[in-house]
Design a protein around this motif. Sequence first.
Motif, PDB file in Angstrom:
ATOM      1  N   GLU A   1      -1.642  -8.508  12.598  1.00  0.00           N
ATOM      2  CA  GLU A   1      -1.539  -8.103  11.195  1.00  0.00           C
ATOM      3  C   GLU A   1      -0.961  -9.262  10.391  1.00  0.00           C
ATOM      4  O   GLU A   1       0.094  -9.797  10.721  1.00  0.00           O
ATOM      5  CB  GLU A   1      -0.650  -6.863  11.007  1.00  0.00           C
ATOM      6  CG  GLU A   1      -0.705  -6.422   9.550  1.00  0.00           C
ATOM      7  CD  GLU A   1       0.315  -5.380   9.123  1.00  0.00           C
ATOM      8  OE1 GLU A   1       0.210  -4.894   7.985  1.00  0.00           O
ATOM      9  OE2 GLU A   1       1.244  -5.071   9.907  1.00  0.00           O
TER      10      GLU A   1
ATOM     11  N   LEU B   1      11.900  -9.994   4.005  1.00  0.00           N
ATOM     12  CA  LEU B   1      11.280  -8.800   4.593  1.00  0.00           C
ATOM     13  C   LEU B   1      11.620  -8.626   6.074  1.00  0.00           C
ATOM     14  O   LEU B   1      11.432  -7.542   6.630  1.00  0.00           O
ATOM     15  CB  LEU B   1       9.754  -8.856   4.414  1.00  0.00           C
ATOM     16  CG  LEU B   1       9.263  -8.588   2.985  1.00  0.00           C
ATOM     17  CD1 LEU B   1       7.792  -8.960   2.836  1.00  0.00           C
ATOM     18  CD2 LEU B   1       9.476  -7.126   2.606  1.00  0.00           C
TER      19      LEU B   1
ATOM     20  N   LEU C   1       0.846  -1.204   0.000  1.00  0.00           N
ATOM     21  CA  LEU C   1       0.000   0.000   0.000  1.00  0.00           C
ATOM     22  C   LEU C   1       0.879   1.250   0.000  1.00  0.00           C
ATOM     23  O   LEU C   1       1.829   1.353   0.784  1.00  0.00           O
ATOM     24  CB  LEU C   1      -0.869   0.000   1.254  1.00  0.00           C
ATOM     25  CG  LEU C   1      -2.310  -0.451   1.067  1.00  0.00           C
ATOM     26  CD1 LEU C   1      -2.975  -0.607   2.419  1.00  0.00           C
ATOM     27  CD2 LEU C   1      -3.095   0.495   0.180  1.00  0.00           C
TER      28      LEU C   1
ATOM     29  N   GLU D   1       4.790 -12.436   9.158  1.00  0.00           N
ATOM     30  CA  GLU D   1       5.266 -12.315   7.776  1.00  0.00           C
ATOM     31  C   GLU D   1       5.999 -13.591   7.351  1.00  0.00           C
ATOM     32  O   GLU D   1       6.857 -14.084   8.057  1.00  0.00           O
ATOM     33  CB  GLU D   1       6.204 -11.094   7.666  1.00  0.00           C
ATOM     34  CG  GLU D   1       6.872 -10.904   6.315  1.00  0.00           C
ATOM     35  CD  GLU D   1       5.892 -10.806   5.148  1.00  0.00           C
ATOM     36  OE1 GLU D   1       5.036  -9.906   5.144  1.00  0.00           O
ATOM     37  OE2 GLU D   1       5.979 -11.648   4.223  1.00  0.00           O
ATOM     38  N   ILE D   2       5.676 -14.077   6.150  1.00  0.00           N
ATOM     39  CA  ILE D   2       6.275 -15.333   5.662  1.00  0.00           C
ATOM     40  C   ILE D   2       7.625 -15.119   4.972  1.00  0.00           C
ATOM     41  O   ILE D   2       8.488 -16.004   4.988  1.00  0.00           O
ATOM     42  CB  ILE D   2       5.289 -16.032   4.684  1.00  0.00           C
ATOM     43  CG1 ILE D   2       5.661 -17.496   4.473  1.00  0.00           C
ATOM     44  CG2 ILE D   2       5.208 -15.319   3.346  1.00  0.00           C
ATOM     45  CD1 ILE D   2       4.595 -18.300   3.723  1.00  0.00           C
TER      46      ILE D   2
ATOM     47  N   THR E   1       4.471  -0.859   6.476  1.00  0.00           N
ATOM     48  CA  THR E   1       3.736   0.397   6.284  1.00  0.00           C
ATOM     49  C   THR E   1       2.523   0.478   7.219  1.00  0.00           C
ATOM     50  O   THR E   1       2.427   1.398   8.047  1.00  0.00           O
ATOM     51  CB  THR E   1       3.258   0.496   4.811  1.00  0.00           C
ATOM     52  OG1 THR E   1       4.375   0.225   3.971  1.00  0.00           O
ATOM     53  CG2 THR E   1       2.682   1.860   4.521  1.00  0.00           C
TER      54      THR E   1
HETATM   55  N1  SAM Z   1       0.823  -5.091   4.635  1.00  0.00           N
HETATM   56  C1  SAM Z   1       1.673  -4.702   3.533  1.00  0.00           C
HETATM   57  C2  SAM Z   1       1.107  -3.491   2.853  1.00  0.00           C
HETATM   58  O1  SAM Z   1      -0.082  -3.267   2.993  1.00  0.00           O
HETATM   59  O2  SAM Z   1       1.841  -2.796   2.155  1.00  0.00           O
HETATM   60  C3  SAM Z   1       1.897  -5.854   2.542  1.00  0.00           C
HETATM   61  C4  SAM Z   1       0.640  -6.481   1.964  1.00  0.00           C
HETATM   62  S1  SAM Z   1       0.943  -7.633   0.663  1.00  0.00           S
HETATM   63  C5  SAM Z   1      -0.591  -7.564  -0.205  1.00  0.00           C
HETATM   64  C6  SAM Z   1       0.783  -9.230   1.436  1.00  0.00           C
HETATM   65  C7  SAM Z   1       1.869  -9.566   2.450  1.00  0.00           C
HETATM   66  O3  SAM Z   1       1.586 -10.866   2.997  1.00  0.00           O
HETATM   67  C8  SAM Z   1       3.266  -9.660   1.876  1.00  0.00           C
HETATM   68  O4  SAM Z   1       4.163  -9.021   2.741  1.00  0.00           O
HETATM   69  C9  SAM Z   1       3.555 -11.168   1.809  1.00  0.00           C
HETATM   70  O5  SAM Z   1       4.924 -11.479   1.875  1.00  0.00           O
HETATM   71  C10 SAM Z   1       2.776 -11.645   3.020  1.00  0.00           C
HETATM   72  N2  SAM Z   1       2.368 -13.063   2.967  1.00  0.00           N
HETATM   73  C11 SAM Z   1       2.054 -13.801   1.883  1.00  0.00           C
HETATM   74  N3  SAM Z   1       1.692 -15.048   2.233  1.00  0.00           N
HETATM   75  C12 SAM Z   1       1.780 -15.095   3.591  1.00  0.00           C
HETATM   76  C13 SAM Z   1       1.555 -16.132   4.547  1.00  0.00           C
HETATM   77  N4  SAM Z   1       1.146 -17.359   4.174  1.00  0.00           N
HETATM   78  N5  SAM Z   1       1.771 -15.864   5.853  1.00  0.00           N
HETATM   79  C14 SAM Z   1       2.190 -14.614   6.245  1.00  0.00           C
HETATM   80  N6  SAM Z   1       2.424 -13.600   5.372  1.00  0.00           N
HETATM   81  C15 SAM Z   1       2.213 -13.831   4.070  1.00  0.00           C
END
Ligand code: SAM
Length: 293
Positions: A54, A82, A31, A77-78, A61
């Motif tokens: 979260e 990051l 975002l 976070e996976i 962010t």
């Molecule tokens: N919250 C941030 C933003 O709004 O800018 C990032 C959102 S992005 C759409 C999705 C986030 O979820 C990424 O950072 C990605 O690496 C993480 N993600 C994807 N699969 C995941 C999982 N199974 N468990 C935890 N995090 C995950």
Amino acid sequence: MESRLGNPKNTIEIIKKYDFVFQKKFGQNFLIDTRVLDKIIAAAEITKEDMVVEIGPGIGTMTQYLAEAAGCVAAVEIDSNLIPILKDTLQAYKNVILIHNDILKVDIAGLARKYNQGRSIKVVANLPYYITTPIIMGLFEKNVPVQNITVMVQKEVADRMQTGPGSKDYGALSLAVQYYASPYLVANVPPNCFLPRPKVGSAVIRLTRYAEPPVQVQDPALMFRLIRASFSQRRKTLLNGLSHSAELSFEKEQIAAAIANLGLPPAVRGETLSLEQFARLCDTLLQKGNVSC
Ligand code: SAM
């Protein structure tokens, strides 16, 4: 410490500083619009009394906004690439617990017990779109103590969560969400609010969990098996969908009798039934004494 994120300039600086490469497989669309972030925080109704989980903080962010509004934030976070970035962007926020894991493997109820004395939490996320449904269903079905879930999802998924019988978007997700929670559309969000831009439109939706479901049913798990079977082949009648399902073992005559008992036509399709009608169908089938369901 890095300055506050949320605008494109600061986000791009961080991405460059760490040579971060976006991973499509993790649904990474960050975002970059402060007005959208403000709307999410306001809609989630977060106070200093709250613990927020979260899902997928990305570069942190929204986590910064959440940390300022909430008592504490657990950010899961996976992506290992990051984690060092998050340690940098979140170092000033002492109320953030950073968890490097797959959200589908995390015991969220356990986090509420450990960090929130078992009290209800709030979930906020710009969700990775590839696992929206398992995440939402997991929160409901695993009985995580959750007050509300405020999430960015694909616009089409937000539509499915809110719609009722008769719409092409109506399906198992609509019924599950509406059994557990009251959905409220917070905002539609266009692709230019993200980096990189997703191909589809997005929407923020808040799901406020009901203290009691809006319909009473003897066996909710069986009701959801009936719902899944009804929608797995939309062109089939309800009778054929249920009698051919591998998840159920009711006799065809028994299902036909239950459908008639509800006052529905024999060739009715599952997509025309309300949540209340699925609940009544489930109770009627159980009353008929079938124990091999
Ligand atoms: N919250 C941030 C933003 O709004 O800018 C990032 C959102 S992005 C759409 C999705 C986030 O979820 C990424 O950072 C990605 O690496 C993480 N993600 C994807 N699969 C995941 C999982 N199974 N468990 C935890 N995090 C995950």
